[in-house]
Design an enzyme around this catalytic site. Structure first.
Site, PDB file in Angstrom:
ATOM      1  N   THR B 108       0.671  -1.318   0.035  1.00 50.22           N
ATOM      2  CA  THR B 108       0.090  -0.075  -0.045  1.00 50.22           C
ATOM      3  C   THR B 108       1.021   1.233  -0.147  1.00 50.22           C
ATOM      4  OG1 THR B 108      -1.363  -1.326   1.496  1.00 50.22           O
ATOM      5  CG2 THR B 108      -2.065   0.736   0.957  1.00 50.22           C
ATOM      6  N   THR B 184       1.755  -4.232   4.577  1.00 47.22           N
ATOM      7  CA  THR B 184       1.797  -4.140   6.061  1.00 47.22           C
ATOM      8  C   THR B 184       1.408  -5.556   6.769  1.00 47.22           C
ATOM      9  OG1 THR B 184      -0.326  -3.379   6.334  1.00 47.22           O
ATOM     10  CG2 THR B 184       1.501  -1.888   6.506  1.00 47.22           C
ATOM     11  N   ASP B 185       0.845  -6.411   6.028  1.00 45.71           N
ATOM     12  CA  ASP B 185       0.155  -7.787   6.419  1.00 45.71           C
ATOM     13  C   ASP B 185       1.460  -8.715   6.870  1.00 45.71           C
ATOM     14  OD1 ASP B 185      -2.100  -6.741   6.014  1.00 45.71           O
ATOM     15  OD2 ASP B 185      -2.942  -8.411   4.669  1.00 45.71           O
ATOM     16  N   LYS B 263       2.381  -7.036  13.687  1.00 47.01           N
ATOM     17  CA  LYS B 263       1.040  -6.134  13.483  1.00 47.01           C
ATOM     18  C   LYS B 263      -0.003  -6.693  14.211  1.00 47.01           C
ATOM     19  CE  LYS B 263      -1.673  -4.873   9.353  1.00 47.01           C
ATOM     20  NZ  LYS B 263      -2.096  -5.106   8.116  1.00 47.01           N
TER      21      LYS B 263
END
Lengths: 659, 462
Positions: B108, B184-185, B263
């Site tokens: 992203t 980010t995952d 995360k």
């Protein structure tokens, strides 16, 4: 602003002068925002609420412009980026979740809200879209933490009847409400998030109103239609309107957040005149050979002329201003004094831009040096001639030039000076498309921001499109409220007086009335009175705190009126029992009483006459009135006055004057 | 469906109708339907959407869907194909500024909308980045290299190795720091992998992503990128670090050690947290302020230990109470070489798993125990269960996070399959994937509703 000032601005103006506004080419359209009466918000499950207490937490954000799918930046977005604001959001545990904070993607759209929006679109005679597409409308002013408002067109091309013609409805959109601004000072703006994401419909009319009066009337008409739907919220901030105004030769200007319908008249009137004044200014500039291309405006750093605090004081420049710039408008002498609104000149247009875009919001924020200064201009103090000469000499300005001083932090002054030059360039060519806010007198307006265009619209990739099924439309049509003007006619036909019909047509109890009125034997007029006037009066009674005047549930109410019809309860007895019912003091199964039988009435009258035989008034009529009152009271309204009178008249045939 | 398809995204009925009317996407049209006339531009349609509607962009900028069955005619007035592109400008070079390389993997941080699928797709050039975040030029001279364009969930061993090698080359070339744009995952998986594959880096290696895509005005991408570039160019910490929001406010970022970060929220900006320890530093686009005292400082040399290998015959098993032996059996049958268990409490599983676990160990499979509580240590001496499990040959992995243990085991198994050597390497920390001590403030999650916490939130930017 004093009332006298406002009165002066309004007095003697015929806001419906078709010829005057026709000559101006006055055109006006409305954008009405009305919150829907749903339990929850549009894209999350938070309850809708209004808060005035201390926030539970605060967060800080910034906004940046992005590109639309057509590959362009929106002008407003860029302007708002220039302001470099720190945006603070106040959060409330009860009404805000991580969705409003822009920390969670949207949940599926609230189906109750979608139903209501479809219903109102149908009432406006709109063509419904077949598939709802949620769009992002960018707002970089911070009023929405995502930086965009989720909005979707539900209906297009509707109309409402007005003055023997049709007012066209361009579109109805379902959208989430924005934050409330709490404070905007310098580079920090504070928003309250309570009403954020509350479902609302935005209704946009075509510019079909030809006078300010028409605009106000159509606004009222649309307001009545919305209330008649029974699907809208009432109360502070639940309905807001923006008004678009243009005249021949100008593009539309939006006046944002007009507080009350009647304010539309003076605001649109003076906006039209402002536009006319700006067109005249353009002609004056052209007459001097100044166009967008030939216009000369230069910016000079004159801070060193203002090192002396005494000097600063004489100009009204504060000590903490790090930079003072002078913008030289070549050949503009006298033109900043061109009047635009009552008591305001073109200089105010410059000050507005500087205030909003450069965040220089301590007024006055500019100073106009114009040789033959007479009287005070907006943001101007009297300037000694020798000081003015001093500045002119320093930057080599001609006597035909006008200077504008702007001061503040280095960055802001740079932005401010740039904005002044942008605005004067526009003046030579066009009336810039702006969003304007009303001033305290609610007659004049000030710059708020550049009017956003279609370039700020983006598809919302977080939400799938949703088809509107035929079955859904049929279901909604089945329970849709009639239009208020149709209802009014229908009620008048039932013998309900016009003033009452007008109230009932948009009353929350109207649906109940419509359902009940055909099926029971109660007089429609009395039912209307009960549901509108009695209800209101009883609700206003000040009783002990534990007693409230809540409407009982519809089933109970229906039973009540059915038995009233069946028992032929007299009007007065009905009022008494209705009042008890609303105060919760009427037992569950109690029925409104039947009228007294002739015998019961006779014996009651005899009783009253006997009790009051000593009371004598000067005239027979007064005596009869007194006895009538007593009988009514003691019967709890269970006899019609005409009936009592005729009995008393027979019983007291001759007049016996008081002793 | 190819890129030059004139009816992008349309299928079935809708495609038929548009074809028969001789029109195409991006056509500016007047459409006559049973309900009335509509004007606008025909937009591409999301491929997952039905074949019963066409999407029209009205002049006002709104999009609506029209049912194809009601369309009577379409008249094309003009053609206005959109070219969605961030204005590309050459990234300025300033000889006195430090050089930073941004390695792009997708995700992203650098993305834009795909109006065909309606999805966010990775996009990335230095020019675009500069167009979108011009402030970067004030921080450093930025070079970008696109390694892959994949979403976070599609990152795997192949990508870890390629990224590590690319980093090695940049260090050799003498950059002041490296920024890695990443979805980010699984950023914490990659961060762990890079921690093991690139040891003793002389310069900062900063991983960065965004939780709100850069097509949104409220995106965290710009702030994250600025913080990351500054930490890479000027920061003093030469480690693999994750640079993401500290609070949800645009206030400051945290630098998390690649071996201790995870995360922790599906959508919050401040989703990355250091577990069982404190973050290494706090940073802004202008400065890096270390919070921890023990970090590896930046050096002037170009020496780095590159060890980019991975054996992917490793699995992570998240234990649940009724787990059956067949889960473990199937891993044995499929010739896995390593198993990481995320056990309950201090590191436990039920009795029925003993037999297959014993079998696994006997067959030479390395079995590691971590805790699904995420915070805290494995402690297998406290209860009989733990002692039994150790007897079976299971290695307790101290306070290593399950995902980190998975990555490390894959990396270790690429060096040796000897169970004892594997266990020794696993338990020898490379950069704090195991810590000797857990500080008192290593486990801090505020609980809302408490007066003292609410008081804190009222006055602070959360």
């Amino acid at each position: 602003m004093s009332n006298a000032w406002r009165k002066k601005l309004i007095e003697g103006i015929d806001f419906d002068d078709v010829e005057f506004y026709g000559n101006l080419g006055f055109k006006c359209g409305l954008e009405i925002h009305q919150q829907l009466d749903t339990k929850k918000k549009l894209f999350c499950r938070c309850p809708v609420g209004y808060r005035n207490d201390e926030p539970d937490a605060i967060i800080l954000r910034h906004m940046r412009p992005t590109l639309s799918e057509m590959g362009t930046y929106d002008g407003t977005a860029l302007m708002e980026f220039k302001t470099k604001k720190q945006i603070i959001y106040q959060l409330y545990r009860g009404n805000v979740c991580t969705y409003e904070m822009d920390d969670t993607p949207p949940f599926p759209i609230n189906q109750e809200a979608l139903d209501y929006a479809i219903e109102i679109a149908l009432m406006l005679g709109c063509q419904l879209v077949d598939e709802v597409h949620i769009t992002r409308k960018q707002y970089l002013d911070g009023s929405i933490p995502t930086g965009f408002q989720r909005t979707a067109i539900i209906g297009l091309n509707g109309w409402i009847p007005y003055r023997d013609r049709k007012i066209r409805i361009q579109q109805l959109a379902l959208e989430e409400d924005a934050c409330r601004e709490v404070q905007d000072k310098g580079h920090t703006i504070i928003f309250r998030t309570d009403r954020l994401s509350t479902p609302l419909v935005e209704i946009v009319t075509k510019p079909d109103m030809h006078t300010p009066h028409e605009a106000a009337e159509v606004d009222e008409l649309l307001g009545r239609l919305l209330r008649a739907s029974g699907r809208v919220r009432r109360g502070i901030g639940s309905a807001r309107q923006d008004v678009n105004v243009s005249i021949t030769g100008s593009d539309r200007i939006e006046i944002k957040g007009v507080p009350r319908t009647p304010d539309i008249r003076p605001l649109t009137h003076y906006e039209a005149l402002r536009q006319k004044a700006l067109l005249e200014l353009r002609d004056k500039l052209h007459a001097r050979g100044i166009t967008e291309q030939t216009l000369k405006a230069t910016c000079h750093d004159v801070t060193k002329l203002f090192y002396d605090p005494q000097e600063r004081k004489r100009y009204g420049i504060p000590d903490d201003a790090d930079r003072v710039n002078a913008v030289n408008l070549v050949g503009w002498q006298g033109l900043l004094k061109h009047k635009t609104q009552p008591g305001l000149t073109f200089a105010a247009e410059l000050a507005g831009r500087v205030r909003v875009i450069a965040c220089l919001d301590r007024m006055p924020n500019i100073l106009v040096l114009d040789n033959q200064t007479e009287g005070k201009l907006h943001g101007e103090t009297d300037v000694p001639v020798e000081l003015e000469e001093h500045v002119r000499k320093a930057i080599g300005a001609d006597k035909n030039d006008t200077l504008v001083l702007v001061w503040g932090s280095v960055e802001d002054v740079k932005t401010g000076a740039e904005e002044i030059i942008i605005r004067v360039k526009e003046a030579a060519e066009i009336i810039p498309q702006e969003t304007r806010q009303h001033m305290v007198d609610k007659c004049r307006t000030d710059f708020e921001r550049i009017l956003p265009g279609p370039d700020r619209m983006y598809p919302d990739t977080d939400s799938p499109p949703e088809a509107i099924s035929k079955e859904r439309v049929v279901r909604i049509q089945g329970t849709m409220a009639p239009k208020p003007w149709d209802r009014e006619k229908e009620y008048a036909g039932m013998g309900i007086p016009a003033h009452l019909a007008r109230q009932l047509a948009i009353h929350p109890n109207a649906r109940f009335f419509d359902r009940l009125v055909g099926g029971i034997s109660i007089n429609p007029r009395i039912l209307a009175e009960a549901l509108v006037e009695w209800h209101r009066a009883i609700a206003r009674e000040k009783l002990a705190a534990e007693i409230t005047a809540d409407m009982p549930d519809e089933q109970r109410l229906e039973r009540f009126f059915i038995s009233a019809g069946k028992n032929r309860t007299p009007r007065r007895a009905l009022y008494c029992t209705f009042r008890l019912l609303l105060h919760g003091l009427y037992t569950k199964d109690a029925e409104p009483p039947a009228p007294l039988s002739t015998d019961e009435l006779k014996s009651l009258c005899e009783k009253v006459i006997a009790e009051r035989k000593d009371v004598r008034y000067k005239t027979r009529k007064l005596t009869l009135d007194f006895l009538l009152g007593e009988v009514i009271d003691q019967s709890a309204g269970r006899a019609e006055p005409e009936q009592i009178i005729s009995f008393l008249e027979n019983r007291i045939p001759s007049f016996q004057p008081a002793v | 469906m190819n890129e030059h398809d004139k009816l992008k995204g349309y299928k079935g009925k809708a495609r038929e109708v548009l074809e028969s009317m001789g029109t195409r996407v991006w056509a500016d049209v007047e459409i006559e339907t049973d309900k009335g006339i509509y004007e606008g531009i025909i937009l591409p349609r999301a491929e997952q959407a039905d074949d019963l509607h066409i999407v029209l962009k009205l002049e006002t900028g709104y999009n609506i869907g029209l049912a194809v069955h009601a369309i009577r005619s379409i008249k094309e007035k003009a053609f206005r194909e959109a070219h969605y592109k961030i204005p590309e400008q050459e990234f300025p070079y300033d000889p006195i500024k430090l050089n930073v390389t941004l390695l792009g993997t997708g995700g992203t941080i650098a993305s834009r909308l795909d109006y065909r699928t309606g999805a966010v797709i990775p996009a990335f050039t230095p020019g675009e980045l500069y167009g979108a975040v011009p402030e970067l030029a004030d921080i450093c001279n930025l070079k970008t290299k696109k390694l892959f364009g994949v979403f976070s969930e599609n990152m795997g061993p192949e990508q870890y190795i390629a990224t590590a090698k690319a980093i090695g080359r940049e260090i050799e070339a003498g950059v002041a720091g490296i920024v890695i744009g990443h979805g980010t995952d699984t950023m914490h998986h990659t961060a762990a992998a890079l921690t093991f594959m690139i040891q003793d880096s002389p310069v900062p290696i900063i991983m960065v992503g965004s939780q709100r895509s850069s097509d949104r005005p409220s995106s965290d991408a710009a702030f994250n990128l600025r913080c990351a570039c500054n930490a890479a160019a000027h920061g003093s910490i030469a480690e693999v670090l994750v640079c993401m929001f500290g609070p949800t406010s645009d206030a400051y970022n945290l630098l998390h050690r690649g071996s201790r970060v995870r995360k922790m929220h599906s959508s919050y900006r401040s989703t990355f947290r250091t577990l069982s320890d404190i973050p290494v530093a706090k940073c802004t686009p202008d400065e890096v302020n270390p919070i921890k005292k023990d970090f590896r400082p930046r050096r002037k040399d170009k020496n780095v230990k590159l060890d980019a290998v991975f054996d992917d015959r490793v699995a992570i098993v998240y234990y649940y109470p009724a787990m059956k032996p067949d889960i473990i059996e199937s891993l044995i049958d499929n010739e896995y070489k390593g198993i990481v268990i995320a056990g309950t409490g201090l590191g436990h599983v039920n009795k029925p798993l003993y037999a297959p676990l014993r079998k696994a160990c006997r067959m030479g499979i390395s079995v590691m125990m971590t805790v699904q509580t995420l915070w805290g240590y494995v402690q297998m001496f406290v209860y009989d269960t733990g002692r039994d499990l150790m007897e079976l040959g299971i290695t307790p992995c101290s306070n290593m996070l399950p995902e980190v243990a998975y990555i490390k085991l894959g990396w270790v198994l690429a060096h040796t399959h000897d169970r004892e050597k594997v266990a020794k390497m696993m338990l020898t920390p490379i950069n704090d994937e195991i810590t000797e001590r857990e500080p008192h403030d290593g486990y801090l999650i505020f609980q809302g509703g408490l007066p003292e916490v609410e008081e804190f939130l009222k006055g602070r930017l959360r």
